[in-house]
Design an enzyme around this catalytic site. Sequence first.
Site: not given
Ligand code: UDB
Ligand code: ZN
Length: 184
Positions: A110, A153-154, A157
């Site tokens: 996250c 996930h969003e 939140h």
């Molecule tokens: C993310 N990114 O943005 F499998 F191309 C995560 C972070 C916390 C690692 C930055 C992510 O999962 N990127 C990713 C994963 C892959 C392939 C790819 C890119 N989030 C969003 C967040 O914290 N929103 O509140 C967490 C994700 C975990 C599962 C879905 C969202």
């Molecule tokens: Zn998150």
Amino acid sequence: MITMDDIVREGHPALRKTTDEVSIPPQQEDKQILEEMLEYLRNSQDDEICDRYGLRPGVGLAAPQINVLKRMLAVHFTDQNDRLYSYGLFNPKIISHSVERSYLTSGEGCLSVDREVPGYVPRHRRITIKAIDLEGQEVKLRLKDFAAIVFQHEIDHLNGVMFYDHINQDNPFKEPENAKPIDR
Ligand code: UDB
Ligand code: ZN
């Protein structure tokens, strides 16, 4: 522009609050915040901008993560079939979901959590969402696998729920029942 300085971290009360519905049609101010959230995601996936401002590349962002307690979220990512999901949404609601689940084999992280939390996070494999988009139009999205995981996930939140709330306490890597593993 939104940078990591604007993103609240674990321990901040905003991450545990439930949020208010946005009034529809969306006000210019709410639209502006949501556009900036989407811009953060686009910027964070651009190597040059990401380096220059020290952004963490993200696929989704919910308003409470920038200390705005409203039901708004942004996503920006492509799925396994190269379909682009780039949306700013007001008042998203899961109107139906499968009984079958899924989980990321690498677990979840996250943008608001600066540590690794190991374990499987069971999600619904398929969901249908209704929401209002940045143009003020109602949209209905049918999602599965990774895309469905990001939206869940969003939306969590918006309800003060963190991904690790779903991890099995006794055995973080216990295979969830009736669940498809997703590698990504
Ligand atoms: C993310 N990114 O943005 F499998 F191309 C995560 C972070 C916390 C690692 C930055 C992510 O999962 N990127 C990713 C994963 C892959 C392939 C790819 C890119 N989030 C969003 C967040 O914290 N929103 O509140 C967490 C994700 C975990 C599962 C879905 C969202
Ligand atoms: Zn998150």
